[in-house]
Design an enzyme around this catalytic site. Sequence first.
Site, PDB file in Angstrom:
ATOM      1  CE  LYS A 117      -3.522  -1.615  -0.811  1.00  0.00           C
ATOM      2  NZ  LYS A 117      -4.061  -1.125  -2.075  1.00  0.00           N
ATOM      3  CB  SER A 207      -3.942   2.897   2.011  1.00  0.00           C
ATOM      4  OG  SER A 207      -3.864   2.173   0.848  1.00  0.00           O
ATOM      5  CE1 TYR A 337      -0.003  15.850 -11.887  1.00  0.00           C
ATOM      6  CE2 TYR A 337       0.622  15.350  -9.624  1.00  0.00           C
ATOM      7  CZ  TYR A 337       0.344  16.272 -10.614  1.00  0.00           C
ATOM      8  OH  TYR A 337       0.415  17.605 -10.345  1.00  0.00           O
TER       9      TYR A 337
HETATM   10  N1  LIG Z   1      -0.727   7.722  -9.292  1.00  0.00           N
HETATM   11  C1  LIG Z   1      -1.277   7.008  -8.333  1.00  0.00           C
HETATM   12  N2  LIG Z   1      -2.531   6.544  -8.461  1.00  0.00           N
HETATM   13  C2  LIG Z   1      -3.071   5.806  -7.473  1.00  0.00           C
HETATM   14  N3  LIG Z   1      -2.450   5.485  -6.328  1.00  0.00           N
HETATM   15  C3  LIG Z   1      -1.203   5.932  -6.163  1.00  0.00           C
HETATM   16  C4  LIG Z   1      -0.569   6.713  -7.136  1.00  0.00           C
HETATM   17  N4  LIG Z   1       0.653   7.001  -6.693  1.00  0.00           N
HETATM   18  C5  LIG Z   1       0.778   6.439  -5.505  1.00  0.00           C
HETATM   19  N5  LIG Z   1      -0.346   5.807  -5.152  1.00  0.00           N
HETATM   20  C6  LIG Z   1      -0.506   5.131  -3.881  1.00  0.00           C
HETATM   21  O1  LIG Z   1      -0.366   3.731  -4.085  1.00  0.00           O
HETATM   22  C7  LIG Z   1      -1.239   3.103  -3.156  1.00  0.00           C
HETATM   23  C8  LIG Z   1      -1.404   1.648  -3.504  1.00  0.00           C
HETATM   24  O2  LIG Z   1      -0.182   1.046  -3.181  1.00  0.00           O
HETATM   25  P1  LIG Z   1       0.319  -0.341  -3.795  1.00  0.00           P
HETATM   26  O3  LIG Z   1       0.280  -0.258  -5.275  1.00  0.00           O
HETATM   27  O4  LIG Z   1       1.636  -0.619  -3.176  1.00  0.00           O
HETATM   28  O5  LIG Z   1      -0.765  -1.317  -3.298  1.00  0.00           O
HETATM   29  S1  LIG Z   1      -0.638  -2.883  -3.220  1.00  0.00           S
HETATM   30  O6  LIG Z   1       0.130  -3.168  -2.019  1.00  0.00           O
HETATM   31  O7  LIG Z   1       0.017  -3.370  -4.422  1.00  0.00           O
HETATM   32  O8  LIG Z   1      -2.032  -3.359  -3.099  1.00  0.00           O
HETATM   33  C9  LIG Z   1      -2.475   3.957  -3.239  1.00  0.00           C
HETATM   34  O9  LIG Z   1      -3.271   3.697  -2.124  1.00  0.00           O
HETATM   35  P2  LIG Z   1      -4.866   3.839  -2.177  1.00  0.00           P
HETATM   36  O10 LIG Z   1      -5.110   5.325  -2.395  1.00  0.00           O
HETATM   37  O11 LIG Z   1      -5.372   3.373  -0.875  1.00  0.00           O
HETATM   38  O12 LIG Z   1      -5.348   2.997  -3.324  1.00  0.00           O
HETATM   39  C10 LIG Z   1      -1.883   5.355  -3.223  1.00  0.00           C
HETATM   40  O13 LIG Z   1      -1.608   5.796  -1.919  1.00  0.00           O
END
Ligand SMILES: Nc1ncnc2c1ncn2[C@@H]1O[C@H](COP(=O)(O)OS(=O)(=O)O)[C@@H](OP(=O)(O)O)[C@H]1O
Length: 391
Positions: A117, A207, A337
């Site tokens: 996350k 998250s 973004y």
């Molecule tokens: N560009 C962009 N768009 C969307 N989300 C973004 C982005 N950059 C960073 N993040 C952050 O990435 C979080 C999800 O983290 P992971 O990809 O590591 O999640 S996972 O562990 O693979 O499930 C995600 O968490 P959530 O907002 O809870 O979905 C964001 O905090």
Amino acid sequence: MKTNMIKFDNNRYVLQSIQLSEEARPQRGGISLPAVRELSRHHGNKTKMVATENHLDRSKFDKHSRAVNVSKELLWGCYKYKKGSLGVSREKADEISFTKMECSRSLPEAWIIGVKKCGSQMLTGLLDLHPEIVSSIYLERTDNMFLNKAQFVNKYSPWTSPKEMGLFDMVGLQNKPDVLRHVVHNLSTPNTLFILILIDPVKRALSDYVHCKIKMQSTKNIGSYLKERRLVWDGKSQKTSYDMVSLFKGYKIASTFEKSVFNLSGKPDIENGLIKKGLYFNYANAVLKLIPRDKLLVIDGQKFVTHPWEVLSTTESFLNVSNFFTPQHFRKEGKYYCPSLEERPDAGCVNGKGRKKPKVSPKVVRKLETFFRPYNRKLQSLVDEHFVWMH
Ligand SMILES: Nc1ncnc2c1ncn2[C@@H]1O[C@H](COP(=O)(O)OS(=O)(=O)O)[C@@H](OP(=O)(O)O)[C@H]1O
């Protein structure tokens, strides 16, 4: 050794003749990755480049030398990207392109090693858009990851051409110290690079909470885990002040975030994955016992949200690839973004990322911040990085 290079600068190609070392000698059919990297050192990180040996046939190159756009699918390096109803799928390119690109498989040159996350998946996806990087992500359970080098390469390594590097993102390594050890000892070389991306642990916990809730709802037999006014932990059940609590893969998830993160005495519940996974110092410490500090890049996931191109630029330097990403490669959707590249119409926002979060009272946030502060400070001195949320 002299080679010709087309330098892509300020939207135009410029021909240059460059002296390269023997190590960077171009390989058959194209220029080698060390050469691209050396060229990038020659010209600093501000230039995007396409290089060729001895002759300049512009028709052979598009902007980034390897993408050929076709109507429904995209041929990019060793892969064919297809857009379908479930999103974009990727498969090996056809035999002719494969041979032409000299595609092969080897151990990944870089690994993304978490944390959950914190943005690993977005980072992996974005790096795959870089013309010199091919990334793969492994989202399944890591239990069957004790493969030997040949087995791993044959099954999971991304296909790369000589001018690309392979990158692998394995989720869940934070919970699997034995798998991490296996990766470092058996699936990497002394030159392998590792990337750890971290966000404010309070934001991470929220998250993860939202993520667990959604997963729990979609898990068929979750009803058997849910107990009203009871805590179910290791099969035993006990009365608690929680109104709805579930055991979910190392988590205790209640009906609200606040009820989930604090234990019965009102303290952050260190046994709960929501809190435990935010104790980054412990993980970073274990990582640094296996990996030399100069082979580990620690990324501020917070900055990655607000200024992804800056974080990617640091990552490019660490990976020793040319500087590619600029703000022009992104469009804003809400507070995030998403990539927007003419050459990669398959790229965009990732489904299930950037989810809406429930409101949490500032008091709860402060309490959690106070709890995490000493761990964050220890992390700060361990990795010698100064991210805003660490203070
Ligand atoms: N560009 C962009 N768009 C969307 N989300 C973004 C982005 N950059 C960073 N993040 C952050 O990435 C979080 C999800 O983290 P992971 O990809 O590591 O999640 S996972 O562990 O693979 O499930 C995600 O968490 P959530 O907002 O809870 O979905 C964001 O905090």
